[in-house]
Design a protein around this motif. Structure first.
Motif, PDB file in Angstrom:
ATOM      1  N   SER A  63      39.008  36.976  33.212  1.00 17.01           N
ATOM      2  CA  SER A  63      39.857  37.256  32.055  1.00 17.01           C
ATOM      3  C   SER A  63      41.044  38.128  32.437  1.00 17.01           C
ATOM      4  O   SER A  63      42.047  38.167  31.721  1.00 17.01           O
ATOM      5  CB  SER A  63      39.041  37.958  30.964  1.00 17.01           C
ATOM      6  OG  SER A  63      38.698  39.278  31.368  1.00 17.01           O
ATOM      7  N   TYR A  73      29.735  34.387  30.673  1.00 22.34           N
ATOM      8  CA  TYR A  73      28.613  34.476  29.735  1.00 22.34           C
ATOM      9  C   TYR A  73      28.771  33.384  28.698  1.00 22.34           C
ATOM     10  O   TYR A  73      29.864  32.859  28.475  1.00 22.34           O
ATOM     11  CB  TYR A  73      28.568  35.856  29.075  1.00 22.34           C
ATOM     12  CG  TYR A  73      29.709  36.114  28.108  1.00 22.34           C
ATOM     13  CD1 TYR A  73      29.551  35.905  26.738  1.00 22.34           C
ATOM     14  CD2 TYR A  73      30.958  36.546  28.571  1.00 22.34           C
ATOM     15  CE1 TYR A  73      30.618  36.120  25.853  1.00 22.34           C
ATOM     16  CE2 TYR A  73      32.009  36.771  27.694  1.00 22.34           C
ATOM     17  CZ  TYR A  73      31.827  36.549  26.339  1.00 22.34           C
ATOM     18  OH  TYR A  73      32.870  36.753  25.468  1.00 22.34           O
ATOM     19  N   GLY A  74      27.661  33.017  28.047  1.00 26.59           N
ATOM     20  CA  GLY A  74      27.728  31.994  27.020  1.00 26.59           C
ATOM     21  C   GLY A  74      26.480  31.146  26.983  1.00 26.59           C
ATOM     22  O   GLY A  74      25.418  31.534  27.506  1.00 26.59           O
ATOM     23  N   THR A 107      38.885  33.440  24.760  1.00 21.47           N
ATOM     24  CA  THR A 107      38.012  33.843  23.659  1.00 21.47           C
ATOM     25  C   THR A 107      37.866  35.359  23.659  1.00 21.47           C
ATOM     26  O   THR A 107      37.654  35.967  24.714  1.00 21.47           O
ATOM     27  CB  THR A 107      36.626  33.185  23.826  1.00 21.47           C
ATOM     28  OG1 THR A 107      36.790  31.771  23.930  1.00 21.47           O
ATOM     29  CG2 THR A 107      35.719  33.518  22.654  1.00 21.47           C
ATOM     30  N   SER A 165      29.100  33.968  19.377  1.00 22.70           N
ATOM     31  CA  SER A 165      28.642  32.622  19.691  1.00 22.70           C
ATOM     32  C   SER A 165      27.270  32.650  20.361  1.00 22.70           C
ATOM     33  O   SER A 165      26.381  31.862  20.022  1.00 22.70           O
ATOM     34  CB  SER A 165      29.660  31.931  20.597  1.00 22.70           C
ATOM     35  OG  SER A 165      29.218  30.658  20.986  1.00 22.70           O
ATOM     36  N   ASP A 176      33.205  28.717  28.061  1.00 23.56           N
ATOM     37  CA  ASP A 176      34.137  27.645  27.696  1.00 23.56           C
ATOM     38  C   ASP A 176      35.508  27.857  28.332  1.00 23.56           C
ATOM     39  O   ASP A 176      36.170  26.900  28.755  1.00 23.56           O
ATOM     40  CB  ASP A 176      34.285  27.548  26.180  1.00 23.56           C
ATOM     41  CG  ASP A 176      32.999  27.091  25.491  1.00 23.56           C
ATOM     42  OD1 ASP A 176      32.013  26.820  26.200  1.00 23.56           O
ATOM     43  OD2 ASP A 176      32.986  27.012  24.249  1.00 23.56           O
ATOM     44  N   ASP A 177      35.937  29.120  28.386  1.00 28.01           N
ATOM     45  CA  ASP A 177      37.218  29.433  29.015  1.00 28.01           C
ATOM     46  C   ASP A 177      37.159  29.169  30.514  1.00 28.01           C
ATOM     47  O   ASP A 177      38.118  28.661  31.107  1.00 28.01           O
ATOM     48  CB  ASP A 177      37.592  30.896  28.762  1.00 28.01           C
ATOM     49  CG  ASP A 177      37.724  31.222  27.284  1.00 28.01           C
ATOM     50  OD1 ASP A 177      38.063  30.306  26.511  1.00 28.01           O
ATOM     51  OD2 ASP A 177      37.493  32.382  26.899  1.00 28.01           O
ATOM     52  N   GLY A 180      33.031  35.683  21.508  1.00 26.62           N
ATOM     53  CA  GLY A 180      32.103  35.147  22.494  1.00 26.62           C
ATOM     54  C   GLY A 180      30.697  35.670  22.289  1.00 26.62           C
ATOM     55  O   GLY A 180      29.718  34.911  22.344  1.00 26.62           O
ATOM     56  N   PHE A 214      34.185  34.145  28.860  1.00 24.54           N
ATOM     57  CA  PHE A 214      33.376  33.200  28.095  1.00 24.54           C
ATOM     58  C   PHE A 214      33.318  31.873  28.842  1.00 24.54           C
ATOM     59  O   PHE A 214      34.317  31.400  29.403  1.00 24.54           O
ATOM     60  CB  PHE A 214      33.982  33.011  26.707  1.00 24.54           C
ATOM     61  CG  PHE A 214      33.088  32.284  25.749  1.00 24.54           C
ATOM     62  CD1 PHE A 214      31.799  32.721  25.489  1.00 24.54           C
ATOM     63  CD2 PHE A 214      33.543  31.149  25.087  1.00 24.54           C
ATOM     64  CE1 PHE A 214      30.976  32.055  24.595  1.00 24.54           C
ATOM     65  CE2 PHE A 214      32.734  30.469  24.190  1.00 24.54           C
ATOM     66  CZ  PHE A 214      31.448  30.924  23.948  1.00 24.54           C
ATOM     67  N   TYR A 269      34.577  40.165  32.056  1.00 29.45           N
ATOM     68  CA  TYR A 269      33.713  39.197  31.383  1.00 29.45           C
ATOM     69  C   TYR A 269      34.538  38.017  30.882  1.00 29.45           C
ATOM     70  O   TYR A 269      35.620  38.185  30.321  1.00 29.45           O
ATOM     71  CB  TYR A 269      32.973  39.862  30.218  1.00 29.45           C
ATOM     72  CG  TYR A 269      32.000  40.924  30.666  1.00 29.45           C
ATOM     73  CD1 TYR A 269      30.686  40.611  30.992  1.00 29.45           C
ATOM     74  CD2 TYR A 269      32.414  42.250  30.817  1.00 29.45           C
ATOM     75  CE1 TYR A 269      29.797  41.573  31.427  1.00 29.45           C
ATOM     76  CE2 TYR A 269      31.526  43.227  31.255  1.00 29.45           C
ATOM     77  CZ  TYR A 269      30.232  42.886  31.563  1.00 29.45           C
ATOM     78  OH  TYR A 269      29.360  43.841  32.006  1.00 29.45           O
TER      79      TYR A 269
END
Length: 335
Positions: A237, A172-173, A290, A298, A214-215, A295, A212, A210
């Motif tokens: 994660s 997600y993001g 994150t 953001s 960027d990760d 997250g 993020f 879930y």
């Protein structure tokens, strides 16, 4: 540094990956239809190739002089694949086989495929799913992903095409499209911004992994910088969060105590999917991830910027969330 072709480069993960690859010094070509004129990437090292995934000639032209190919485009979602299973076979599976043939002819050095970190394992009652576990998908979407993974194995053995399957969890993001019904977090946040109760399928106890965005792209870059030891990796994660946990995080971040309405869950509903990240962390180390609230915050900042709102109010509107998905990274052909 390599020449990298990202198929689906205007989609959610594809656009973020293009930027990350370019920031690492790679020369990147984003392949997509760009049919709505939306170009999610703006970077001097990222070029655009306007093409149709279903066109063999477009794919062949885009592959010229490329080193690595990242296949991050899907013509279906879990919902559309279930409503018309043959569509996934006629488009995603069939055209990916054509793409692999073209990659062999173009002497591509390595092929990265965005598989599924949830749908591909199916409901096996495990607390964690490792790459070595059985793959028992029960949905057409997951079956299609596994079929393509099997074709990757064939092309590796038959033609020597180096490939890596990325079994991605629920990223997600920035860049997720609510128009494509993509991801529970941005959908709920957009509805919070506009106001109104939110429907969920099931009782909210379904657990997913879930991650993020960027990760995720940082993890993918680690798999690009050197030849990994394996040809399949879970990317998540390694921690499970229920739908109720996601809703609680959204309430904390937004300060809005929204109302939910429960609806029956579909027959293909998988209650618990969390990815075992041991293979990845053993080889590359444990990533600094994150937190969920950070997250969500953001994404919430972006939603408020897009909607021009600084606060949220309730209204009589209601959104029906799509079936909670094992993964939510797929991009459409019309990106």
């Amino acid at each position: 540094m390599a020449n990298c072709l990202v198929i689906g480069g205007n989609g959610f993960i594809g656009a973020n990956l293009c930027t990350a690859l370019a920031n690492s010094g790679h020369q990147v070509l984003a392949f997509d239809r760009f049919s709505r004129g939306i170009h999610a990437v703006s970077h001097p090292n990222v070029g655009s190739f306007i093409g149709d995934f279903m066109s063999r000639s477009d794919l062949a032209a885009a592959l010229k002089d490329q080193d690595y190919v990242f296949h991050f485009l899907s013509t279906t979602t879990p919902i559309t694949a279930e409503s018309e299973p043959s569509l996934d076979l006629r488009t995603n599976v069939s055209q990916t086989v054509d793409l692999l043939e073209l990659c062999v002819a173009a002497n591509i050095k390595r092929f990265y495929y965005s598989s599924s970190g949830g749908a591909i394992y199916g409901p096996q009652g495990r607390s964690l799913y490792a790459e070595s576990n059985s793959t028992l998908p029960v949905s057409p979407y997951g079956i299609g992903k596994l079929t393509i993974e099997n074709y990757l194995r064939y092309f590796r053995v038959r033609h020597g095409l180096d490939s890596i399957s990325l079994r991605i969890s629920n990223p997600y993001g920035a860049g997720q499209s609510i128009e494509k019904r993509q991801g529970i977090i941005p959908i709920v946040l957009h509805q919070v911004a506009s106001g109104g109760p939110i429907s969920r399928l099931g009782d909210g106890t379904m657990i997913r992994d879930y991650l993020f965005i960027d990760d995720l792209v940082r993890m993918i870059l680690l798999l690009v910088d050197r030849r990994p030891q394996y040809d399949v990796y879970n990317l998540g994660s390694g921690q499970g969060s229920s739908v109720n946990t996601i809703f609680d995080s959204i309430r904390r971040v937004t300060g809005v105590d929204f109302v939910t309405r429960d609806l029956p869950k579909p027959s293909t509903f998988v209650d618990h999917v969390v990815l075992d990240m041991t293979r990845f962390t053993t080889e590359f180390g444990k990533p600094n991830l994150t937190t969920l609230d950070a997250g969500v915050n953001s994404v919430w900042d972006l939603v408020r910027e897009q909607t021009g709102q600084t606060s949220s109010t309730h209204s009589a509107n209601e959104v029906l969330l799509p079936q909670p998905r094992p993964d939510s990274f797929s991009t459409s052909m019309s990106g």
